[in-house]
Write a protein that holds these residues in place. Structure first.
Motif, PDB file in Angstrom:
ATOM      1  N   VAL A  63      39.868  33.569  53.479  1.00  0.00           N
ATOM      2  CA  VAL A  63      40.869  32.533  53.238  1.00  0.00           C
ATOM      3  C   VAL A  63      42.113  33.188  52.655  1.00  0.00           C
ATOM      4  O   VAL A  63      42.034  33.972  51.704  1.00  0.00           O
ATOM      5  CB  VAL A  63      40.330  31.463  52.258  1.00  0.00           C
ATOM      6  CG1 VAL A  63      41.374  30.368  52.039  1.00  0.00           C
ATOM      7  CG2 VAL A  63      39.036  30.865  52.793  1.00  0.00           C
ATOM      8  N   ARG A  64      43.261  32.871  53.218  1.00  0.00           N
ATOM      9  CA  ARG A  64      44.539  33.405  52.744  1.00  0.00           C
ATOM     10  C   ARG A  64      45.529  32.262  52.557  1.00  0.00           C
ATOM     11  O   ARG A  64      45.705  31.476  53.483  1.00  0.00           O
ATOM     12  CB  ARG A  64      45.105  34.424  53.739  1.00  0.00           C
ATOM     13  CG  ARG A  64      44.269  35.675  53.875  1.00  0.00           C
ATOM     14  CD  ARG A  64      44.356  36.520  52.594  1.00  0.00           C
ATOM     15  NE  ARG A  64      43.598  37.763  52.722  1.00  0.00           N
ATOM     16  CZ  ARG A  64      42.321  37.885  52.482  1.00  0.00           C
ATOM     17  NH1 ARG A  64      41.642  36.834  52.060  1.00  0.00           N
ATOM     18  NH2 ARG A  64      41.711  39.037  52.623  1.00  0.00           N
ATOM     19  N   PRO A  65      46.131  32.160  51.355  1.00  0.00           N
ATOM     20  CA  PRO A  65      45.907  32.998  50.185  1.00  0.00           C
ATOM     21  C   PRO A  65      44.527  32.764  49.567  1.00  0.00           C
ATOM     22  O   PRO A  65      43.901  31.733  49.828  1.00  0.00           O
ATOM     23  CB  PRO A  65      47.028  32.565  49.235  1.00  0.00           C
ATOM     24  CG  PRO A  65      47.335  31.167  49.630  1.00  0.00           C
ATOM     25  CD  PRO A  65      47.137  31.102  51.108  1.00  0.00           C
ATOM     26  N   PRO A  68      44.677  29.144  47.166  1.00  0.00           N
ATOM     27  CA  PRO A  68      45.748  28.289  47.685  1.00  0.00           C
ATOM     28  C   PRO A  68      46.118  27.205  46.680  1.00  0.00           C
ATOM     29  O   PRO A  68      45.350  26.897  45.765  1.00  0.00           O
ATOM     30  CB  PRO A  68      45.138  27.699  48.959  1.00  0.00           C
ATOM     31  CG  PRO A  68      43.665  27.721  48.703  1.00  0.00           C
ATOM     32  CD  PRO A  68      43.405  28.932  47.854  1.00  0.00           C
ATOM     33  N   GLU A  72      49.255  22.712  49.998  1.00  0.00           N
ATOM     34  CA  GLU A  72      49.793  23.789  50.819  1.00  0.00           C
ATOM     35  C   GLU A  72      48.767  24.199  51.877  1.00  0.00           C
ATOM     36  O   GLU A  72      47.570  23.982  51.721  1.00  0.00           O
ATOM     37  CB  GLU A  72      50.163  24.995  49.957  1.00  0.00           C
ATOM     38  CG  GLU A  72      51.290  24.702  48.980  1.00  0.00           C
ATOM     39  CD  GLU A  72      51.675  25.911  48.148  1.00  0.00           C
ATOM     40  OE1 GLU A  72      52.672  25.843  47.438  1.00  0.00           O
ATOM     41  OE2 GLU A  72      50.945  26.929  48.213  1.00  0.00           O
ATOM     42  N   THR A  73      49.260  24.792  52.943  1.00  0.00           N
ATOM     43  CA  THR A  73      48.398  25.188  54.052  1.00  0.00           C
ATOM     44  C   THR A  73      47.810  26.567  53.804  1.00  0.00           C
ATOM     45  O   THR A  73      48.529  27.504  53.460  1.00  0.00           O
ATOM     46  CB  THR A  73      49.182  25.186  55.371  1.00  0.00           C
ATOM     47  OG1 THR A  73      49.675  23.865  55.613  1.00  0.00           O
ATOM     48  CG2 THR A  73      48.291  25.597  56.530  1.00  0.00           C
ATOM     49  N   ALA A  74      46.500  26.677  53.965  1.00  0.00           N
ATOM     50  CA  ALA A  74      45.804  27.961  53.867  1.00  0.00           C
ATOM     51  C   ALA A  74      45.298  28.346  55.259  1.00  0.00           C
ATOM     52  O   ALA A  74      45.008  27.481  56.092  1.00  0.00           O
ATOM     53  CB  ALA A  74      44.637  27.878  52.891  1.00  0.00           C
ATOM     54  N   HIS A  75      45.208  29.634  55.502  1.00  0.00           N
ATOM     55  CA  HIS A  75      44.739  30.148  56.781  1.00  0.00           C
ATOM     56  C   HIS A  75      43.316  30.671  56.615  1.00  0.00           C
ATOM     57  O   HIS A  75      43.025  31.438  55.692  1.00  0.00           O
ATOM     58  CB  HIS A  75      45.652  31.273  57.273  1.00  0.00           C
ATOM     59  CG  HIS A  75      47.072  30.830  57.492  1.00  0.00           C
ATOM     60  ND1 HIS A  75      47.550  30.447  58.719  1.00  0.00           N
ATOM     61  CD2 HIS A  75      48.111  30.699  56.634  1.00  0.00           C
ATOM     62  CE1 HIS A  75      48.818  30.108  58.617  1.00  0.00           C
ATOM     63  NE2 HIS A  75      49.187  30.245  57.355  1.00  0.00           N
ATOM     64  N   ARG A 128      43.705  26.348  60.288  1.00  0.00           N
ATOM     65  CA  ARG A 128      44.431  26.080  59.054  1.00  0.00           C
ATOM     66  C   ARG A 128      43.800  24.889  58.340  1.00  0.00           C
ATOM     67  O   ARG A 128      43.265  23.986  58.973  1.00  0.00           O
ATOM     68  CB  ARG A 128      45.903  25.783  59.344  1.00  0.00           C
ATOM     69  CG  ARG A 128      46.651  26.960  59.973  1.00  0.00           C
ATOM     70  CD  ARG A 128      48.096  26.606  60.216  1.00  0.00           C
ATOM     71  NE  ARG A 128      48.833  27.719  60.791  1.00  0.00           N
ATOM     72  CZ  ARG A 128      50.137  27.687  61.055  1.00  0.00           C
ATOM     73  NH1 ARG A 128      50.837  26.587  60.799  1.00  0.00           N
ATOM     74  NH2 ARG A 128      50.718  28.747  61.580  1.00  0.00           N
ATOM     75  N   ARG A 130      44.320  22.294  54.700  1.00  0.00           N
ATOM     76  CA  ARG A 130      45.143  21.868  53.568  1.00  0.00           C
ATOM     77  C   ARG A 130      44.287  21.003  52.647  1.00  0.00           C
ATOM     78  O   ARG A 130      43.714  20.000  53.074  1.00  0.00           O
ATOM     79  CB  ARG A 130      46.372  21.085  54.044  1.00  0.00           C
ATOM     80  CG  ARG A 130      47.338  20.730  52.898  1.00  0.00           C
ATOM     81  CD  ARG A 130      48.610  20.091  53.404  1.00  0.00           C
ATOM     82  NE  ARG A 130      48.362  18.763  53.986  1.00  0.00           N
ATOM     83  CZ  ARG A 130      48.382  18.500  55.276  1.00  0.00           C
ATOM     84  NH1 ARG A 130      48.630  19.470  56.147  1.00  0.00           N
ATOM     85  NH2 ARG A 130      48.141  17.280  55.728  1.00  0.00           N
ATOM     86  N   VAL A 167      41.112  26.054  44.492  1.00  0.00           N
ATOM     87  CA  VAL A 167      42.408  25.477  44.841  1.00  0.00           C
ATOM     88  C   VAL A 167      43.168  25.199  43.547  1.00  0.00           C
ATOM     89  O   VAL A 167      42.707  24.439  42.690  1.00  0.00           O
ATOM     90  CB  VAL A 167      42.249  24.190  45.662  1.00  0.00           C
ATOM     91  CG1 VAL A 167      43.605  23.594  45.996  1.00  0.00           C
ATOM     92  CG2 VAL A 167      41.459  24.485  46.942  1.00  0.00           C
TER      93      VAL A 167
END
Length: 412
Positions: A63-65, A68, A72-75, A128, A130, A167
């Motif tokens: 998980v990036r960042p 998170p 906000e959106t995390a990848h 992605r 959120r 989070v």
């Protein structure tokens, strides 16, 4: 149905085989019986191939960042190692999501080629996500549905462990800070000394017996006509204190159960993080405590420390009791720099009890999520630069309103 191993194509093949058996008996046809046996064998081999010749080995999730922020959106990237000796048809995948997360965590799983020489293949999927609220959320397990090369059978598996994602609360970009820049009796400062010729904090003073000759300031000596030595000035870093009141009496009962339960407490936590980030960027050393005096994290001295505070605030909840009335007594012996108090419900009596505390800071700021009609006015009259936050109001606007009440000589 996860337990049913056949696809629509496989079920159709099996039904056709049964029909061939019935027709073969009715017509006495050996050929139809052979076709039925062939179809049944094909379906059986397809099912067996998924359980014997291939299986997902493991799944790893990144998980990036890493931490998170809420909203906000995390990848998310998932690597699935598949062991197979035969090629597989394309399948599908899905990843487990908590209820308050918004993500399209499903899609097609790519076909895998034969791995006779190297039996492990890695398939990577990305999506992605959120998260609506701060806290610790679980992603997973990862589910994958594999098909045999003919598309007759399928196998659905849950692989890999769940991933715990911390989070952090959302932060608002604030402008300006209540920093006193200097002057007699303004603020206590943390001091550091820097050494080295040419530094901006060097001054010159007359040479005294015992001074090292290596400290002679030749430029100042030439200018004054007498020996001068370098004197290092102390650089001052203002100290700021943020008090986040986590008393259960100030918020709803939901704030004590889990992060994200009480919108008012979420507004308070977000304000604490936003103000701390602002003060650190403005050069303050920031101490963040609750109303009981417990430090919520080590002192913040750099922007990177704001991320550490965000991680510490991710799981914060309220605690039993009401520590706000004793706050002034607890800080009675302290003379503080910028002081920011973030609290929930506030009455006029609470504001009056905090009056003595306002006089111990050159720029005391009070942010409250739920003041009664006259509480903010009472706090302002007693010396606080107060504003109401939450209830959909923009934090930056409330912060600016509080700073507008601070005299300009006490602001950066």
């Amino acid at each position: 149905m996860r337990w049913w191993p056949l696809t629509l194509r496989g079920f159709s093949a099996l039904a056709l085989a049964v029909l061939c058996i019935v027709m073969a008996q009715a017509w006495g046809s050996v050929e139809l019986l052979a076709v039925a046996v062939l179809l049944i064998a094909l379906v059986a081999v397809s099912v067996a191939s998924l359980y014997v010749l291939r299986r997902p080995a493991r799944a790893s999730r990144a998980v990036r960042p890493v931490v998170p922020r809420a909203g906000e959106t995390a990848h998310v990237s998932v690597g699935v190692a598949v062991r197979t000796t035969l090629p597989t048809a394309s399948g599908s995948w899905t990843d487990g999501m908590p209820r308050d997360a918004a993500a399209n965590a499903e899609g097609g799983f790519a076909a895998v080629t034969s791995g006779l020489r190297d039996p492990e293949r890695t398939v990577t999927v990305n999506y992605r996500v959120r998260f609506a609220h701060r806290g610790i959320h679980q992603i997973g397990p990862f589910g994958v549905t594999l098909l045999d090369p003919f598309g007759l059978a399928r196998r659905t598996l849950r692989i890999g462990a769940t991933t715990h994602v911390v989070v952090a609360p959302a932060a608002t970009e604030l402008t300006g800070s209540p920093r006193v820049t200097g002057g007699p009796g303004d603020l206590p400062h943390a001091t550091t000394t820097q050494f080295g010729q040419g530094a901006e904090n060097l001054t010159a003073r007359p040479y005294l017996p015992g001074d090292s000759m290596r400290r002679i300031h030749w430029r100042a000596t030439a200018r004054h006509g007498a020996l001068m030595v370098r004197e290092e000035e102390q650089e001052a870093t203002p100290d700021a204190t943020i008090v986040l009141d986590r008393s259960a009496e100030r918020f709803s009962d939901r704030a004590h159960l889990a992060p994200g339960g009480d919108p008012a407490f979420e507004d308070a936590v977000g304000a604490c993080l936003s103000v701390a980030a602002r003060l650190v960027r403005d050069g303050c050393t920031v101490v963040v405590t609750d109303a009981d005096g417990q430090e919520l994290c080590p002192p913040l001295v750099s922007v990177a420390d704001s991320d550490r505070l965000a991680a510490e605030l991710a799981t914060l909840t309220t605690q039993a009791g009401d520590a706000l009335p004793q706050l002034a007594l607890r800080l009675a012996g302290d003379r503080t720099g910028p002081l920011v108090l973030v609290t929930g419900r506030l009455s006029t009596g609470d504001a009056s009890a905090l009056a003595t505390l306002a006089s111990r800071s050159a720029s005391p700021v009070l942010l409250t999520t739920d003041p009664d009609a006259d509480a903010v006015s009472t706090a302002i009259a007693s010396g606080w630069h107060a504003a109401a936050i939450g209830h959909g109001r923009d934090l930056a606007e409330a912060w600016g309103e509080a700073l507008d009440r601070i005299p300009h000589h006490a602001r950066r």
